[in-house]
Design an enzyme around this catalytic site. Structure first.
Site, PDB file in Angstrom:
ATOM      1  CG  ASP A 188      -1.877   1.157   1.182  1.00 20.41           C
ATOM      2  OD1 ASP A 188      -1.439   2.304   0.957  1.00 20.41           O
ATOM      3  OD2 ASP A 188      -3.089   0.926   1.346  1.00 20.41           O
ATOM      4  CG  HIS A 189       1.132   4.574  -2.951  1.00 22.85           C
ATOM      5  ND1 HIS A 189      -0.138   4.322  -3.363  1.00 22.85           N
ATOM      6  CD2 HIS A 189       1.234   5.922  -2.907  1.00 22.85           C
ATOM      7  CE1 HIS A 189      -0.787   5.450  -3.559  1.00 22.85           C
ATOM      8  NE2 HIS A 189       0.028   6.457  -3.283  1.00 22.85           N
ATOM      9  CG  HIS A 251      -4.424   4.623  -0.422  1.00 22.77           C
ATOM     10  ND1 HIS A 251      -3.488   3.617  -0.472  1.00 22.77           N
ATOM     11  CD2 HIS A 251      -4.673   4.955  -1.711  1.00 22.77           C
ATOM     12  CE1 HIS A 251      -3.191   3.362  -1.745  1.00 22.77           C
ATOM     13  NE2 HIS A 251      -3.898   4.161  -2.508  1.00 22.77           N
TER      14      HIS A 251
END
Ligand code: BG6
Length: 502
Positions: A188-189, A251
């Site tokens: 998950d960036h 996010h």
């Protein structure tokens, strides 16, 4: 997370599926370059690109040599570039073709002999999600991902991890039928962002906050991920996805769980991930009626951002002209545990808003006694602790102070800590820490299967309710605005209001 005393990662080969794509050139290779500059890439390292396109190791190396200066976040150091590109190879082949995996095996055998990478292999699936299971199966069947003789084999995949609860469960089941959980790294960036990682440090490396981090002192929490970007050229992906699936279970829930989880017993992957999953498990599940009441979904109509005209979402290429996909969502969630009972968490995210702003704002309760009688309580500054994530990386505290002068008059003031004032951060792609952590086997920043499923579990009632409602209840907002007025009402009915998106 990269410690100050970090050592270079383990010797390994990194095999990237989808090597000719954007992610590889724009982010992955620049991130490897940054790791090289920081001395964190092992000497015994090799990069193998896999893609359908006709190419060769030589051509792939040339392509990377051209794209790296374009996308690098730091000044180019030719010695580091040369060292990185010296160990690049290319395998041409489709992900469904068993022969591709024979070719990869041959290439890896050669590399492991010549470069002494110790048999450690990291497979990065920079492909559309439809490729995850087939590639995983081939890696399993071909033995390429089998761990043996002390060598590790890991795969990295990127969101979306499913499109609803059932598909997320099915994906996890399938992957876990091929690989062990500790071989699967789900990126998950948002967890690659410094300020997101800092939430852990702020909460658990300071004695100051924990005693007041609960329902006795906190009134509510607002999590905002506002984007000024429109859907642009991603119409076909986005129209089938919408703001909720695109941003919330991943996010926004990462931010939610870091802010609200119980203190883990250790700063270790399993303890942290268990605490995060437990928090998401404690989010109250809504009935369909509650889901409709406690959520707002909206779509942008034409407007202007920064004086630039923006067309309506429905006019976007590859978007259905009568689309009911939401480009904005606001939710009110309650958490059923002792720490948070009665404290609403308001989450909002949307495209084509006034400006880009990602922040977590924690609102503390008002002072219990209205001592300053001539100053109406509404005039007292609300006490917010604001964790600024993008574009300004900062932590701010907002409170009331006496305005200088002979009478008592109260004004709102703030203290702000800005990262740039204290630390010299080298510009990064956000992938450095994540790739490095995977190479050293530290999964602390990687969501685990249970956390992913817990997230989908929470959003599923909203998806079900909206699917049944069709276009009914879909609000609109002007591109370039702060979002729909219905979102303001969601908080107004609780006597609260959103912070400005500015
Ligand atoms: C991606 C979403 O995961 O995150 C995009 O698919 C979104 O729609 C992006 O724009 C936001 O990331 P960031 O880092 O710009 O906040």
């Amino acid at each position: 997370m990269i410690a100050k005393t970090a050592r270079p990662a383990d010797p390994c080969s990194l095999v990237i599926f989808g090597a000719s794509g954007d992610l590889t050139h724009r982010l992955l290779v620049p991130a490897l370059y940054n790791l090289g500059v920081a001395g964190l890439l092992p000497d015994a390292f090799a990069l193998v690109g896999v893609a359908r396109s006709e190419s060769s190791s030589e051509r792939f190396r040339e392509d990377l040599a051209k794209s790296l200066p374009k996308f690098a976040t730091r000044k180019i150091d030719n010695a580091v570039v040369e060292k990185l590109l010296a160990c690049v190879a290319y395998v041409q082949g489709g992900p469904d073709d068993p022969q591709t995996y024979d070719k990869i095996a041959q290439e890896l055998a050669r590399i492991e002999r010549e470069r002494k990478t110790g048999g450690n292999r990291l497979f990065y699936l920079a492909t559309p999600p439809a490729g995850f299971v087939p590639i995983g199966c081939h890696l399993g069947e071909s033995g390429l991902a089998r761990e043996a003789d002390g060598a590790w084999r890991r795969i990295i995949i990127e969101k979306p991890f499913g499109t609803d609860l059932a598909s997320a469960r099915a994906l996890n089941r399938k992957l876990l039928g091929i690989l062990k959980e500790d071989q699967i790294f789900r990126i998950d960036h948002y967890l690659g962002k410094e300020t997101v990682q800092n939430i852990l440090v702020l909460r658990f490396a300071n004695g100051l906050f924990e005693p007041i981090w609960n329902r006795n002192h906190i009134d509510h929490v607002q999590i905002t991920v506002a984007e000024a970007l429109t859907v642009g050229r991603r119409g076909s992906y986005y129209d089938a996805t919408g703001a909720l699936r695109d941003m919330v279970p991943n996010h926004l829930f990462q931010l939610l769980s870091l802010v609200a989880m119980e203190p883990p017993s250790r700063f270790a992957a399993d303890a942290v991930r268990a605490a995060k999953a437990e928090l998401l498990d404690a989010v109250q599940l809504e009935t369909r009626d509650e889901a409709l009441r406690n959520a707002v979904r909206a779509q942008y109509v034409e407007g202007a951002i920064d004086n630039r005209a923006v067309e309506a979402y429905r006019a976007t290429r590859d978007v259905a002209p009568d689309s009911t996909t939401e480009t904005y969502v606001a939710l009110k969630l309650m958490i059923d545990n002792w720490r948070w009972a009665g404290v609403p968490f308001y989450l909002r995210t949307g495209k084509a808003l006034r400006t880009k702003l990602t922040e977590v704002a924690i609102k503390f309760k008002q002072a219990p006694v209205a001592m300053f009688r001539d100053t109406p309580i509404e005039n007292l500054t609300q006490n917010f602790l604001v964790l600024g994530i993008q574009p300004n990386e900062c932590i701010g505290l907002e409170f009331s102070a006496k305005v200088p002068g002979p009478t008592i008059s109260i004004g709102g003031v703030g203290m702000t800590f800005k990262y740039e004032d204290y630390f010299e951060a080298a510009p990064s792609t956000g992938y450095e820490t994540l790739i490095y952590d995977c190479m050293i086997g530290d999964a602390i920043l990687y969501p685990r299967a249970d956390g992913i499923e817990a997230g989908w579990h929470v959003v599923q009632p909203f998806m079900d309710a909206w699917r049944d409602a069709g276009g009914h209840g879909l609000a609109t907002y002007r591109a370039g605005s702060d979002g729909p007025s219905q979102a303001d009402r969601l908080l107004a009915q609780d006597g609260r209001r959103w912070r400005a998106i500015a």
